[in-house]
Design a protein around this motif. Structure first.
Motif, mmCIF file in Angstrom:
data_model
loop_
_atom_site.group_PDB
_atom_site.id
_atom_site.type_symbol
_atom_site.label_atom_id
_atom_site.label_comp_id
_atom_site.label_asym_id
_atom_site.label_seq_id
_atom_site.Cartn_x
_atom_site.Cartn_y
_atom_site.Cartn_z
ATOM 1 N N ILE A 30 0.843 -1.206 0.000
ATOM 2 C CA ILE A 30 0.000 0.000 0.000
ATOM 3 C C ILE A 30 0.871 1.246 0.000
ATOM 4 C CG2 ILE A 30 -1.640 1.362 1.370
ATOM 5 C CD1 ILE A 30 -2.842 -1.328 2.334
ATOM 6 N N GLU A 31 1.892 1.242 0.821
ATOM 7 C CA GLU A 31 2.795 2.393 0.932
ATOM 8 C C GLU A 31 3.405 2.749 -0.428
ATOM 9 O OE1 GLU A 31 6.938 3.049 3.269
ATOM 10 O OE2 GLU A 31 5.375 2.011 4.414
ATOM 11 N N VAL A 32 3.858 1.740 -1.165
ATOM 12 C CA VAL A 32 4.494 1.975 -2.469
ATOM 13 C C VAL A 32 3.462 2.336 -3.536
ATOM 14 C CG1 VAL A 32 5.787 0.850 -4.334
ATOM 15 C CG2 VAL A 32 6.514 0.557 -1.952
ATOM 16 N N LEU A 33 2.394 1.542 -3.655
ATOM 17 C CA LEU A 33 1.401 1.783 -4.706
ATOM 18 C C LEU A 33 0.727 3.146 -4.569
ATOM 19 C CD1 LEU A 33 -0.390 -1.683 -5.008
ATOM 20 C CD2 LEU A 33 1.319 -0.704 -6.552
ATOM 21 N N PHE A 34 0.420 3.550 -3.346
ATOM 22 C CA PHE A 34 -0.301 4.798 -3.123
ATOM 23 C C PHE A 34 0.633 5.959 -2.773
ATOM 24 C CE2 PHE A 34 -3.564 1.620 -2.725
ATOM 25 C CZ PHE A 34 -4.704 2.235 -3.220
ATOM 26 N N ASN A 35 1.947 5.690 -2.733
ATOM 27 C CA ASN A 35 2.947 6.721 -2.433
ATOM 28 C C ASN A 35 2.566 7.502 -1.166
ATOM 29 O OD1 ASN A 35 5.278 8.203 -2.760
ATOM 30 N ND2 ASN A 35 4.269 9.746 -4.035
ATOM 31 N N THR A 36 2.448 6.778 -0.074
ATOM 32 C CA THR A 36 2.008 7.380 1.180
ATOM 33 C C THR A 36 3.071 7.236 2.260
ATOM 34 O OG1 THR A 36 0.131 7.522 2.676
ATOM 35 C CG2 THR A 36 0.835 5.305 2.043
ATOM 36 N N LEU B 278 -4.520 -4.822 -4.497
ATOM 37 C CA LEU B 278 -4.217 -4.568 -5.911
ATOM 38 C C LEU B 278 -5.467 -4.144 -6.683
ATOM 39 C CD1 LEU B 278 -1.718 -7.477 -6.595
ATOM 40 C CD2 LEU B 278 -1.179 -5.029 -6.389
ATOM 41 N N ALA B 279 -6.597 -4.805 -6.438
ATOM 42 C CA ALA B 279 -7.852 -4.430 -7.109
ATOM 43 C C ALA B 279 -8.268 -3.021 -6.717
ATOM 44 C CB ALA B 279 -8.954 -5.434 -6.759
ATOM 45 N N TYR B 280 -8.103 -2.671 -5.464
ATOM 46 C CA TYR B 280 -8.451 -1.333 -4.975
ATOM 47 C C TYR B 280 -7.577 -0.283 -5.669
ATOM 48 C CZ TYR B 280 -10.537 1.687 -1.429
ATOM 49 O OH TYR B 280 -11.276 2.638 -0.775
ATOM 50 N N TRP B 281 -6.279 -0.582 -5.758
ATOM 51 C CA TRP B 281 -5.343 0.332 -6.396
ATOM 52 C C TRP B 281 -5.668 0.511 -7.883
ATOM 53 C CZ3 TRP B 281 -1.224 -0.692 -9.959
ATOM 54 C CH2 TRP B 281 -0.392 0.402 -10.189
ATOM 55 N N PHE B 282 -5.947 -0.586 -8.593
ATOM 56 C CA PHE B 282 -6.304 -0.494 -10.018
ATOM 57 C C PHE B 282 -7.554 0.363 -10.210
ATOM 58 C CE2 PHE B 282 -3.800 -4.496 -10.792
ATOM 59 C CZ PHE B 282 -2.878 -3.912 -11.648
ATOM 60 N N ARG B 283 -8.545 0.166 -9.355
ATOM 61 C CA ARG B 283 -9.767 0.969 -9.436
ATOM 62 C C ARG B 283 -9.452 2.444 -9.155
ATOM 63 N NH1 ARG B 283 -12.634 -2.061 -6.309
ATOM 64 N NH2 ARG B 283 -12.448 -0.863 -4.420
ATOM 65 N N TRP B 284 -8.574 2.685 -8.197
ATOM 66 C CA TRP B 284 -8.184 4.052 -7.811
ATOM 67 C C TRP B 284 -7.456 4.753 -8.960
ATOM 68 C CZ3 TRP B 284 -3.169 6.038 -6.136
ATOM 69 C CH2 TRP B 284 -3.243 7.268 -5.476
ATOM 70 N N ILE B 285 -6.481 4.083 -9.593
ATOM 71 C CA ILE B 285 -5.752 4.743 -10.675
ATOM 72 C C ILE B 285 -6.597 4.860 -11.939
ATOM 73 C CG2 ILE B 285 -3.448 4.206 -9.818
ATOM 74 C CD1 ILE B 285 -3.276 2.040 -11.999
ATOM 75 N N SER B 286 -7.476 3.903 -12.175
ATOM 76 C CA SER B 286 -8.329 3.976 -13.366
ATOM 77 C C SER B 286 -9.358 5.108 -13.260
ATOM 78 C CB SER B 286 -9.029 2.644 -13.632
ATOM 79 O OG SER B 286 -9.975 2.374 -12.642
ATOM 80 N N ASN B 287 -9.629 5.561 -12.042
ATOM 81 C CA ASN B 287 -10.542 6.691 -11.832
ATOM 82 C C ASN B 287 -9.779 8.004 -11.658
ATOM 83 O OD1 ASN B 287 -12.929 5.203 -11.921
ATOM 84 N ND2 ASN B 287 -12.697 4.608 -9.780
#
Length: 171
Positions: free
Chosen positions: A64-70, A152-161
């Motif tokens: 989460i830290e890497v994917l969302f850059n938090t 991963l599914a949450y992140w894909f949905r987040w970046i696709s929006n």
């Protein structure tokens, strides 16, 4: 709940009430305070935190830290959390999960909505009873994979929006 602060905790005896003081200190500066069971103060034996569980929690948190850059995360499975009421109200329209992934979704919402949060170490004791999700290494591994796929599914949905979440209509 009627107060300005809302605490989430499981009644399985793994958390201690005196840690609330630590949450309250951090709540002065942060909208969300997330407990972490993976710190150096948590032993690998006697506290229901096996090597596999500790690794999974840290791995998922770092994903989460890497994917969302938090900012730093060390544990996403801990259900000992504090929310300012107003912050939780902002999260409610985005809730999707109505199952055991709810604790993970709360962390993802805090991150995706750019909430001012911190991850703090807590005391973690041996649970009263057994966990149906992580009893045995096979169940722990299966649960870890399920959480990782959810992230991963949450992140894909987040970046696709366009790095925005879509609100869900509440019944």
């Amino acid at each position: 709940a009627r107060g300005d602060l809302i605490i989430l905790s499981e009644p399985d005896g793994t958390y201690i009430g005196s840690d609330l003081e630590r949450f309250l200190v951090y709540a002065k500066e942060f909208d969300v305070v997330l407990g972490s069971r993976t710190g150096q103060s948590t032993p690998l034996s006697g506290a229901d935190m096996t090597v596999i569980r500790k690794f999974e929690n840290v791995f998922e948190a770092k994903t989460i830290e890497v994917l969302f850059n938090t900012n730093a995360l060390t544990d996403i499975g801990c259900s000992f959390k504090l929310f300012k009421r107003e912050t939780l109200r902002k999260m409610i329209p985005y809730f999707r999960t109505r199952n055991s992934l709810f604790a993970t979704e709360l962390v993802l919402l805090a991150v995706a909505l750019n909430t001012h949060f911190i991850d703090i170490p807590i005391t973690f004791k041996k649970r009263v009873g057994t966990s149906t999700f992580v009893e045995g290494w096979q169940k722990a591994a299966k649960w870890g994979i399920r959480i990782q796929l959810f992230i991963l599914a949450y992140w894909f949905r987040w970046i696709s929006n366009g790095k925005k979440l879509k609100k869900i209509r509440q019944p």
